[in-house]
Scaffold this active site. Sequence first.
Site, PDB file in Angstrom:
ATOM      1  N   SER A 125       0.802  -1.224   0.000  1.00 13.05           N
ATOM      2  CA  SER A 125       0.000   0.000   0.000  1.00 13.05           C
ATOM      3  C   SER A 125       0.835   1.274   0.000  1.00 13.05           C
ATOM      4  CB  SER A 125      -0.952   0.011   1.196  1.00 13.05           C
ATOM      5  OG  SER A 125      -0.243   0.176   2.407  1.00 13.05           O
ATOM      6  N   LYS A 162       0.487   4.700   6.967  1.00 12.01           N
ATOM      7  CA  LYS A 162      -0.175   5.493   5.942  1.00 12.01           C
ATOM      8  C   LYS A 162       0.256   6.953   6.067  1.00 12.01           C
ATOM      9  CE  LYS A 162      -2.888   2.290   4.107  1.00 12.01           C
ATOM     10  NZ  LYS A 162      -2.108   1.177   4.673  1.00 12.01           N
TER      11      LYS A 162
END
Length: 208
Positions: A125, A162
């Site tokens: 990701s 993230k």
Amino acid sequence: MKNIPDKKLGGKREGAGRKVGTGKFQEPTAVMRIPVSQKPIITDFLAAYARKQQDAGLKHDLDAVDGFAFPVLQSAAVSIPLFNSKVPAGLPSPADDHVDTRLDPSQFLIDQVDSTFFVTIQGYSMIDAGLLPGDKAVIDRAKLAEIGDIVLAIVDGEFTIKTLARAKDGSPLLLPANGSGDYKPIEVTKHMQVEIWGVVTGSFRKYK
């Protein structure tokens, strides 16, 4: 007067209404009367239930990290030559006049030893940010996370790395860094349990 066909008026129409297996809960629904005072409680419960149903997909977006480790304290300093040669590829000359300074990798990667630890990246990701599976991310818990920082967060009990961002309405967002479209931004809502554990200050990997 024209004859009116003999047919039933009103009532349930064939094929009308929401199809079975659609909607938020992917199952049939029923009408139920509840006290007005209990509506917020039921709403919160249903929101939690929906999150559990979507948990598998959420974990896919999270790309959980693994392999927590801490720096070795009181270890001997490592001093390695840092060459100033601007060679695109290849080994610079080991001559003394090419040595700009000497570098300790630990001091370069770590600002505050007492608040720093490492985690191992899993999943893809964050590959556009240079974080690949197997990389070691350097996390500093003492740093205050700001918008735009890459952070280690806990989302409903799962660790993930993230980019911290903000939505148009001001609510926090956790953004992936993968242009494939396989990973969606995680919108932080009041029903979620989210905590920022630290800021990613660097990373390293070993090729062989």
